[in-house]
Design an enzyme around this catalytic site. Sequence first.
Site, PDB file in Angstrom:
ATOM      1  N   TYR A 114       0.832  -1.207   0.000  1.00 52.80           N
ATOM      2  CA  TYR A 114       0.000   0.000   0.000  1.00 52.80           C
ATOM      3  C   TYR A 114       0.870   1.262   0.000  1.00 52.80           C
ATOM      4  CZ  TYR A 114      -3.908  -3.135   1.264  1.00 52.80           C
ATOM      5  OH  TYR A 114      -4.856  -4.133   1.278  1.00 52.80           O
ATOM      6  N   LYS A 157       6.532 -13.719   3.346  1.00 52.01           N
ATOM      7  CA  LYS A 157       6.739 -14.605   2.192  1.00 52.01           C
ATOM      8  C   LYS A 157       8.198 -14.420   1.783  1.00 52.01           C
ATOM      9  CE  LYS A 157       4.714 -17.549  -0.534  1.00 52.01           C
ATOM     10  NZ  LYS A 157       4.191 -18.840  -0.056  1.00 52.01           N
ATOM     11  N   ASP A 188       0.915 -17.831   3.752  1.00 56.53           N
ATOM     12  CA  ASP A 188      -0.157 -18.739   3.332  1.00 56.53           C
ATOM     13  C   ASP A 188      -0.361 -19.824   4.395  1.00 56.53           C
ATOM     14  OD1 ASP A 188       2.410 -19.433   2.612  1.00 56.53           O
ATOM     15  OD2 ASP A 188       1.918 -20.098   0.587  1.00 56.53           O
ATOM     16  N   ASP A 212      -3.749  -7.231   6.594  1.00 51.64           N
ATOM     17  CA  ASP A 212      -5.118  -6.865   6.241  1.00 51.64           C
ATOM     18  C   ASP A 212      -5.928  -8.130   5.956  1.00 51.64           C
ATOM     19  OD1 ASP A 212      -7.226  -5.256   5.629  1.00 51.64           O
ATOM     20  OD2 ASP A 212      -6.451  -4.567   3.696  1.00 51.64           O
ATOM     21  N   ASP A 216      -8.938 -10.135   8.507  1.00 51.75           N
ATOM     22  CA  ASP A 216     -10.311 -10.383   8.058  1.00 51.75           C
ATOM     23  C   ASP A 216     -10.618 -11.878   8.121  1.00 51.75           C
ATOM     24  OD1 ASP A 216     -10.661  -7.687   7.428  1.00 51.75           O
ATOM     25  OD2 ASP A 216     -11.749  -8.147   5.586  1.00 51.75           O
TER      26      ASP A 216
END
Length: 316
Positions: A114, A157, A188, A212, A216
């Site tokens: 971002y 990652k 992951d 983020d 969620d």
Amino acid sequence: MKVAVVPGDGIGKEVVPVAEAVLRRLHPEWDYVEVEIGYGRWKRCGEALGAEELQALREADSVLFGAVTTPPDPNYQSVIVRLRKELELYANVRPVQGAGVDITIVRENTEGLYSGIEWELPGSACTLRVVTEAGSRRIARFAAARAKGRRFTIGTKANVLKSDALFRRCAIEEAEAAGLEWEEKYIDALCLGVLMHPAHYGVVVTTNIFGDILSDAAGALVGGLGLLPSANIGDDHALFEPVHGSAPDIEGKGIANPVAALRSAAMLLDHAGDAAGAAAVEAAVTATLDTGMKTPDLGGSATTAAFGEAVLGHLG
Ligand code: ATP
């Protein structure tokens, strides 16, 4: 103490008044200033975040924020992403608690994917994923300071992304400097791990977009987005908001779950040094849910306003 109150768009305008009422009940002596920011303002005057509004947020000790709609319009810049940068709110703290789960996701909030550095070319578009050593150390130190006695997991990652290899190295060094034991997981595998074995986790630190998505997804463990609060914290400013967005699909129906906003208000109280007030709000929310009162997202039929009244009743 000055609190800027930003209802924003959509259900932000419905859940923020409930959270504000609780703050006013506990702290009638604080100064509350309502500030208009968001897509509604953009439609009204062509600017989502004005200079005066930004100044009002800078002058506040804390911000109680609802949600803003980000339309898919190339001329519209995400307000909350801009605010996080303008106010240097580098740490996004997202607790996921309940049903035997107690995980705090600490997400880097100002860089990563971002970064806002992006451009379009014919047939392609690029977004730059910027991870700096200073930014990584700062967020890792922040997370480590909240991880005493809890498991500390670094999510990256790093096997694929150079930017995450840097983040990983900084996070490990900061964890060790804080005397913490640490573990690491690829993001992951971490998403799966958090969903399959939530009791294993304590504090998780990760980069912007991974945090983020992970928070969620982890919301599924405790009843969904309507329950999840968050804090955006910097050295000079702090902004508290539900994890959920403006939810245009249920806007104006009076059925939005105000728990995430109420818990965000509890985080504001805690940050302001009123730990007892924060605990009282959490207890009043739990007591209300325990009576069986629930908004439709949790399978009940309570309205936003009725739930808020019940919480005020439990606060006494
Ligand atoms: P954003 O892009 O701003 O995150 P979004 O549209 O992707 O927004 P949300 O606005 O968070 O996501 O909504 C996702 C879904 O969850 C919607 O169906 C919405 O109605 C539901 N939802 C979100 N928050 C609440 C809430 N407080 N109470 C009830 N339902 C909610």
